[in-house]
Design an enzyme around this catalytic site. Structure first.
Site, PDB file in Angstrom:
ATOM      1  N   ASP A 143      -6.342  -4.920   3.839  1.00 30.76           N
ATOM      2  CA  ASP A 143      -7.372  -5.945   3.988  1.00 30.76           C
ATOM      3  C   ASP A 143      -8.422  -5.487   4.989  1.00 30.76           C
ATOM      4  O   ASP A 143      -8.723  -4.304   5.078  1.00 30.76           O
ATOM      5  CB  ASP A 143      -6.738  -7.287   4.358  1.00 30.76           C
ATOM      6  CG  ASP A 143      -6.010  -7.267   5.696  1.00 30.76           C
ATOM      7  OD1 ASP A 143      -5.615  -6.182   6.155  1.00 30.76           O
ATOM      8  OD2 ASP A 143      -5.825  -8.353   6.292  1.00 30.76           O
ATOM      9  N   GLY A 167      -3.258  -5.974  13.115  1.00 31.06           N
ATOM     10  CA  GLY A 167      -3.017  -7.349  13.503  1.00 31.06           C
ATOM     11  C   GLY A 167      -1.611  -7.511  14.047  1.00 31.06           C
ATOM     12  O   GLY A 167      -0.735  -6.666  13.823  1.00 31.06           O
ATOM     13  N   GLU A 172      -0.520  -1.100   4.749  1.00 35.14           N
ATOM     14  CA  GLU A 172      -0.095  -2.493   4.534  1.00 35.14           C
ATOM     15  C   GLU A 172       0.934  -2.666   3.422  1.00 35.14           C
ATOM     16  O   GLU A 172       1.746  -3.602   3.478  1.00 35.14           O
ATOM     17  CB  GLU A 172      -1.324  -3.369   4.247  1.00 35.14           C
ATOM     18  CG  GLU A 172      -2.164  -3.688   5.461  1.00 35.14           C
ATOM     19  CD  GLU A 172      -3.080  -2.541   5.881  1.00 35.14           C
ATOM     20  OE1 GLU A 172      -3.730  -2.661   6.932  1.00 35.14           O
ATOM     21  OE2 GLU A 172      -3.139  -1.525   5.162  1.00 35.14           O
ATOM     22  N   GLY A 192      -5.807  -3.579  11.085  1.00 39.22           N
ATOM     23  CA  GLY A 192      -6.901  -4.289  11.738  1.00 39.22           C
ATOM     24  C   GLY A 192      -7.748  -3.409  12.624  1.00 39.22           C
ATOM     25  O   GLY A 192      -8.936  -3.692  12.841  1.00 39.22           O
TER      26      GLY A 192
END
Length: 382
Positions: free
Chosen positions: A154, A75, A146, A123
């Site tokens: 995530d 992301g 992350e 992502g």
């Protein structure tokens, strides 16, 4: 301005190219929304029998050669930092819509193939791990890093990491090491390897021999990949450490894992401790709990848990006080590589601090991901 998502249908295969190469194809909210629109349109198009996701390369310009192809670096963390510090509600929209897109890929009725080159992280892994067939090329660099930015793995990281053999998922989530193609294949994060330039050959073959209704799209791509696999793969060093990973990362807490690693006089253990020293102590503990909870959760429920978690990442401590905002600041904004974590050490992390991240944010009937259903794709992915 050129679109951030390029699409074409070649011989019955819908091809999506992530087209933000100067940012290593990092996902923006606009890209997430366009991907969702394209996939939903192709789901209803009888002329499209499958979907292939790939990344783009930075084109040659001003005397500079073209850059390498990267699938997706994750992301857009600069956007996350700005949105979190200014109170931009688009941050909530990004995570809700990104997770819904990833769930759509996991449960898509038609085969999705991920063609993975270069950086495939965060992502990008969310897009790739929902695919029915994951093709890796020799240049791939795969990771869920992350905890380095004060976040957790995530995009269904809890789901796909927890379903790896033994406790390797805890290792990959807490430590976030980069994996090469051979390691991705050996650990079960990829299905088949191929040479990168063979994608052009595959698409040319599809033009000449289009897919037909009922064709096994994945088998056709798999056979092509195997025919163009030279066997020239890097060493899968992490596989040799499987017994150590199992011994250390099966322990009940990150504090116990750290203590155990300190008793291991191996270069691998020293390097693991070195990597962990730069990560958020709190979010390493949250990550361990996330992966272990996710091991027995259906996919849709795991996405909902992650949506609560990420809301807490920006809500328990708001703005610049957020662990995630501080991690992004140190890595990508000020680039001083000196995050001021709070707590600063694993010894200061308490069970109550971790438990706070798992408190529900919304009642079930108003949860942003309440409409995710446990459909056939959930069982397949599980």
């Amino acid at each position: 301005m050129e679109s951030l998502i390029l699409t074409e249908v070649i011989g019955g295969l819908g091809v999506v190219t992530l087209n933000r190469p100067k940012a290593l194809n990092a996902l923006s909210l606009e890209m997430v929304r366009e991907l969702d629109r394209v996939l939903r349109r192709w789901a209803a198009d009888g002329a499209v029998h499958g979907v292939l996701l790939r990344g783009s390369a930075r084109p040659a310009e001003a005397g500079k050669p073209a850059g390498p192809v990267h699938f997706c670096a994750g992301g857009d963390i600069r956007f996350m930092h700005q949105a979190a510090t200014t109170g931009d509600l688009a941050l909530d929209d990004f995570f809700t819509e990104e997770y819904a897109l990833d769930h759509l890929i996991h449960t898509f009725a038609k085969p999705v193939i991920a063609w993975l080159e270069g950086v495939t992280m965060g992502g990008g892994m969310g897009l790739a791990q929902g695919a029915r067939l994951r093709v890796v090329t020799p240049s791939v660099r795969m990771a869920m890093p992350e905890t380095r930015i004060g976040l957790f793995p995530d995009v269904a990281g809890g789901h796909f990491l927890s379903r790896l053999s033994g406790h390797v998922g805890e290792y990959l989530g807490v430590v976030g090491p980069q994996l090469n193609a051979a390691e991705a294949l050996g650990l079960g994060l990829a299905d088949v390897g191929a040479q990168a330039d063979s994608l052009t050959v595959l698409l040319q073959d599809l033009q000449e021999r289009p897919l037909r209704q009922g064709d096994d799209v994945c088998q056709r791509v798999r056979s092509h990949a195997e025919q163009h696999d030279t066997g020239d793969w890097p060493e899968a060093a992490v596989l040799a450490e499987a017994p150590r990973i199992q011994r250390h990362f099966s322990l009940p807490t990150v504090q116990a894992i750290e203590a155990s690693l300190k008793q291991d006089d191996s270069e691998w253990a020293r390097q693991t401790l070195h990597h962990m020293a730069g990560h958020s102590p709190l979010m390493m503990c949250v990550t361990l709990e996330q992966i272990r909870r996710a091991r027995t959760m259906p996919l849709a429920d795991e996405f909902r848990m992650e949506r609560d978690l990420v809301r807490h990442c920006f809500g328990l401590r708001k703005g610049a006080a957020s662990e995630t905002v501080e991690g992004v600041r140190a890595l990508a904004i000020d680039k001083d590589q000196r995050p001021r974590w709070h707590p600063a050490t694993l010894g200061e992390v308490t069970p109550d601090m971790v438990a706070a991240f798992f408190q529900p944010v919304w009642p079930d009937h108003v949860h942003p991901l309440r409409d995710l259903l446990a459909v056939a794709g959930d069982e397949r992915a599980a």
